[in-house]
Design an enzyme around this catalytic site. Structure first.
Site, mmCIF file in Angstrom:
data_model
loop_
_atom_site.group_PDB
_atom_site.id
_atom_site.type_symbol
_atom_site.label_atom_id
_atom_site.label_comp_id
_atom_site.label_asym_id
_atom_site.label_seq_id
_atom_site.Cartn_x
_atom_site.Cartn_y
_atom_site.Cartn_z
ATOM 1 N N LYS A 177 -42.971 128.450 7.128
ATOM 2 C CA LYS A 177 -42.353 127.705 6.030
ATOM 3 C C LYS A 177 -40.896 128.138 5.994
ATOM 4 O O LYS A 177 -40.612 129.337 5.827
ATOM 5 C CB LYS A 177 -43.056 128.095 4.723
ATOM 6 C CG LYS A 177 -42.391 127.678 3.436
ATOM 7 C CD LYS A 177 -43.170 128.315 2.293
ATOM 8 C CE LYS A 177 -42.771 127.823 0.920
ATOM 9 N NZ LYS A 177 -41.399 128.094 0.555
HETATM 10 P P1 FBP Z 1 -40.265 125.981 -4.398
HETATM 11 O O1 FBP Z 1 -40.659 124.745 -3.653
HETATM 12 O O2 FBP Z 1 -40.324 125.803 -5.866
HETATM 13 O O3 FBP Z 1 -38.949 126.534 -3.894
HETATM 14 O O4 FBP Z 1 -41.404 127.043 -4.094
HETATM 15 C C1 FBP Z 1 -41.651 127.535 -2.825
HETATM 16 C C2 FBP Z 1 -41.475 129.040 -2.829
HETATM 17 O O5 FBP Z 1 -41.534 129.592 -1.546
HETATM 18 C C3 FBP Z 1 -42.458 129.756 -3.698
HETATM 19 O O6 FBP Z 1 -43.625 130.094 -3.016
HETATM 20 C C4 FBP Z 1 -41.678 130.927 -4.150
HETATM 21 O O7 FBP Z 1 -42.023 131.396 -5.388
HETATM 22 C C5 FBP Z 1 -40.285 130.409 -4.197
HETATM 23 O O8 FBP Z 1 -40.206 129.340 -3.333
HETATM 24 C C6 FBP Z 1 -39.312 131.441 -3.757
HETATM 25 O O9 FBP Z 1 -38.054 130.862 -3.790
HETATM 26 P P2 FBP Z 1 -36.751 131.711 -3.537
HETATM 27 O O10 FBP Z 1 -37.157 132.939 -2.790
HETATM 28 O O11 FBP Z 1 -35.864 130.794 -2.772
HETATM 29 O O12 FBP Z 1 -36.211 132.026 -4.866
#
Ligand code: FBP
Length: 262
Positions: A177
């Site tokens: 991802k």
């Molecule tokens: P979002 O689609 O809301 O960005 O969520 C995906 C994710 O990977 C979550 O699993 C995680 O909490 C968040 O993004 C972390 O985002 P970042 O590290 O960019 O703040």
């Protein structure tokens, strides 16, 4: 090892992972505009949509809420995670074992690796243990491959995202991802850098329907095998509507325009 395409978290070669670990990663701030979503059941309800191939949550949420949804939702056990209350180089605690996740009924495990962090070496070693335990349980592994740290000024540069997908391939993930690197060409290179491992795009903060869907369309056309998304779905007033459209863009390869018209 079960072929990744036979996993319940994959539908026709692609995945749509709904993530809800933000309360840990960001704190309750992400729920301010949608306070009803503080109740994890509301997001599990959203995850029962046919388009969602797995829901990614932390241990406490899995223990408390997954038993009521195990017939309708595939569980992606996000085994590491941390709050943003502390300062320092990027790192993440391993909060549950793969054995325990399997006991709860996990269909896959997820792990964040901050390549480029001063803690990368320890995190890679933790990933080794998680990946090998997941193989024992025939569970696919999704790596949140997020290069971050003192040495990285821009963590969505094309070469950084291509490096992120390559790290995931080389360390044995089944799906990486990654953040969208800004253009279809850069996404295509990131997908090619992953060999035949699957790459999914990270959702990011909430944007307009068209902006979000057209970026997903561009990523899928460039070779991404779906999406892992949180806020861009459950912060919306009508998550079902965007999931209907995402189903069309990801699994039926329709354009964003066509998906929104329906
Ligand atoms: P979002 O689609 O809301 O960005 O969520 C995906 C994710 O990977 C979550 O699993 C995680 O909490 C968040 O993004 C972390 O985002 P970042 O590290 O960019 O703040």
């Amino acid at each position: 090892m079960i072929p990744i395409d036979d996993s319940p978290i994959v539908r026709d070669g692609k995945s749509l992972i709904l993530a809800m670990d933000h309360g840990l990663e960001h704190g309750p701030t992400d729920f301010e505009e949608v306070p009803e979503k503080l109740d994890p059941s509301t997001v599990f309800d959203t995850a029962t949509h046919d388009a969602v191939t797995a829901m990614a949550v932390q241990k406490g949420i899995a223990e408390g809420y997954y038993p009521s949804y195990e017939d309708d939702v595939n569980l992606l056990a996000k085994v590491n995670g941390t709050s943003n209350l502390w300062m320092g180089e990027y790192d993440s605690a391993v909060n549950w074992s793969v054995d325990y996740a399997a006991e709860i009924g996990a269909d896959a495990v997820g792990f964040t690796l901050y390549g480029g962090s001063n803690h990368e070496v320890e995190m890679a070693e933790e990933f080794r243990d998680v990946q090998e335990a997941a193989r024992e349980h025939d569970l696919p592994v999704v790596m949140w491959s997020y290069p971050r740290g003192q040495g990285l000024k821009n963590d969505t540069k094309p070469e950084v995202i291509s490096y992120a997908t390559r790290i995931a391939l080389e360390l044995g993930a089944d799906i990486a991802k990654v953040k969208y690197p800004g253009s279809p060409d850069a996404m295509e290179h990131a997908c090619k850098s992953a060999g035949d491992m699957k790459v999914v795009m990270s959702g990011g903060s909430k944007t307009s329907d068209y902006e979000f869907l057209s970026t997903v369309e561009a990523a899928v056309s460039a070779g991404a095998k779906g999406l892992a998304v949180g806020r861009n779905v459950w912060q919306r007033e009508d998550p079902t509507r965007i999931l209907d459209a995402l189903e069309k863009v990801i699994f039926e390869e329709e354009t964003a325009d066509a998906a929104l018209e329906a």
